[in-house]
Scaffold this active site. Sequence first.
Site, short mmCIF file in Angstrom:
data_model
loop_
_atom_site.label_atom_id
_atom_site.label_comp_id
_atom_site.label_asym_id
_atom_site.label_seq_id
_atom_site.Cartn_x
_atom_site.Cartn_y
_atom_site.Cartn_z
CD GLU A 107 2.43 3.83 2.79
OE1 GLU A 107 2.43 4.59 3.63
OE2 GLU A 107 1.65 2.73 3.11
CB CYS A 346 -4.72 -6.34 2.45
SG CYS A 346 -4.20 -7.47 1.58
N1 SAH Z 1 -7.57 -1.35 -6.26
C1 SAH Z 1 -7.06 -3.08 -6.25
C2 SAH Z 1 -6.05 -3.44 -5.17
C3 SAH Z 1 -6.29 -2.93 -3.91
S1 SAH Z 1 -5.51 -3.73 -2.31
C4 SAH Z 1 -8.45 -3.69 -5.89
O1 SAH Z 1 -9.25 -3.11 -5.26
O2 SAH Z 1 -8.32 -5.05 -5.91
C5 SAH Z 1 -5.60 -5.22 -2.36
C6 SAH Z 1 -6.89 -5.77 -1.64
O3 SAH Z 1 -6.81 -5.57 -0.34
C7 SAH Z 1 -8.22 -5.43 -2.29
O4 SAH Z 1 -8.91 -6.84 -2.25
C8 SAH Z 1 -8.79 -4.61 -1.19
O5 SAH Z 1 -10.18 -4.60 -1.26
C9 SAH Z 1 -8.20 -5.01 0.02
N2 SAH Z 1 -8.48 -4.40 1.24
C10 SAH Z 1 -8.63 -2.68 1.13
N3 SAH Z 1 -8.78 -2.56 2.57
C11 SAH Z 1 -8.68 -3.39 3.42
C12 SAH Z 1 -8.86 -3.71 4.74
N4 SAH Z 1 -8.72 -2.59 5.58
N5 SAH Z 1 -8.61 -4.86 5.41
C13 SAH Z 1 -8.37 -5.87 4.55
N6 SAH Z 1 -8.41 -5.79 3.23
C14 SAH Z 1 -8.40 -4.48 2.52
#
Ligand code: SAH
Length: 356
Positions: A107, A346
């Site tokens: 995605e 996110c």
């Molecule tokens: N692995 C990387 C990229 C992840 S996605 C990382 O952990 O930074 C980017 C962001 O979205 C990260 O900060 C992640 O923690 C956040 N994220 C993950 N699940 C989420 C959710 N359900 N709601 C809001 N943010 C979320």
Amino acid sequence: MVSTTNGSLDGAALPPSTHRPLLGMTQAELTAWVQTQEQPAYRGKQLHQWIYGKGARSLADITVFPKTWRQTMEQTSIGRSEIHHRSVAPDQTVKFLLRLDDGHIIETVGMPTDKRLTVCVSSQIGCPMACDFCATGKGGFIRNLATHEIVDQVLTVQEAFKERVSNIVFMGMGEPLINAQNVVHAVKCLNQDVGIGQRSITISTVGIPGQIRRLAQHHLQVTLAVSLHASNQSLRTQLIPSAQQYPLEDLIDECREYIAITGRRVTFEYVLLAGLNDCEEHAAELSQLLRGFQSHVNLIPYNPIDEVDYQRPSRQRINQFTDRLKASGVAVSVRYSRGLEKDAACGQLRASKIDN
Ligand code: SAH
């Protein structure tokens, strides 16, 4: 320590392919390649323009090349994916499902605003980190993406929107610093070959011991975003299993090193989960942790996923948390995620597979 299928942190598990795809190569590499095909050197520059500037998907599309050569090169892959599906959210965010060579689906999200077109790219198929609030980790981990599979996502969004991409965030599926070698290579390609400024690129990581320091040593001008999500080690471990092997102080120390080496400030991401990490005491602890730090806190109100029943805090509570940080001199902003209606926000991205 997190391990990948091939047991290496930088492991570049390439999909099965008979040759290295052309996407991801520099102009010099493309020039060397055309020469191995007994073509004149200037065709390297043409190939570069067609792949990166015009978004050619196959050598057959490159009409400036002699027809006979194009025919013999039919099997040579540029390395572009196919758009399997796209969905448009009311805020015009578009989620693309891209089909890779081996049938896996990843995605990618395109987020347009008045002045920008931001692409949220994936760095892996699935994710091994298993953060409790994130949909990607719930489906497990399949493999790292190759360089061309990362660059392709940006070209695809650019082509679909008929507009130049201005910003890239490595916030799609996966943990970029487990696939650091391909991610760094892709960043250099996106910068030099696609023409996107390094300062317009953000790499988001949950933190892998030693990897932030290693990233700093590449001296890129990208923004580093660190997924902190908690103000103390025990709360962080509860939400992020891999934090058990990475004490909060060590993570913060590596971030300080990143700032010292690159001169760039660090962004800390903090998912707000109602009643869990959004209380006054957490804001106070977070301010203390980041005191005197050249940083910026990005609060992300939780986006719901099916598997767990965390709650997003109310606006009032989000504002209270924000104000508390501001009062302590912490630079802070709130990211109201885009594409929520289409599961493109996110933490809502997932991997899947269709048969070839
Ligand atoms: N692995 C990387 C990229 C992840 S996605 C990382 O952990 O930074 C980017 C962001 O979205 C990260 O900060 C992640 O923690 C956040 N994220 C993950 N699940 C989420 C959710 N359900 N709601 C809001 N943010 C979320």
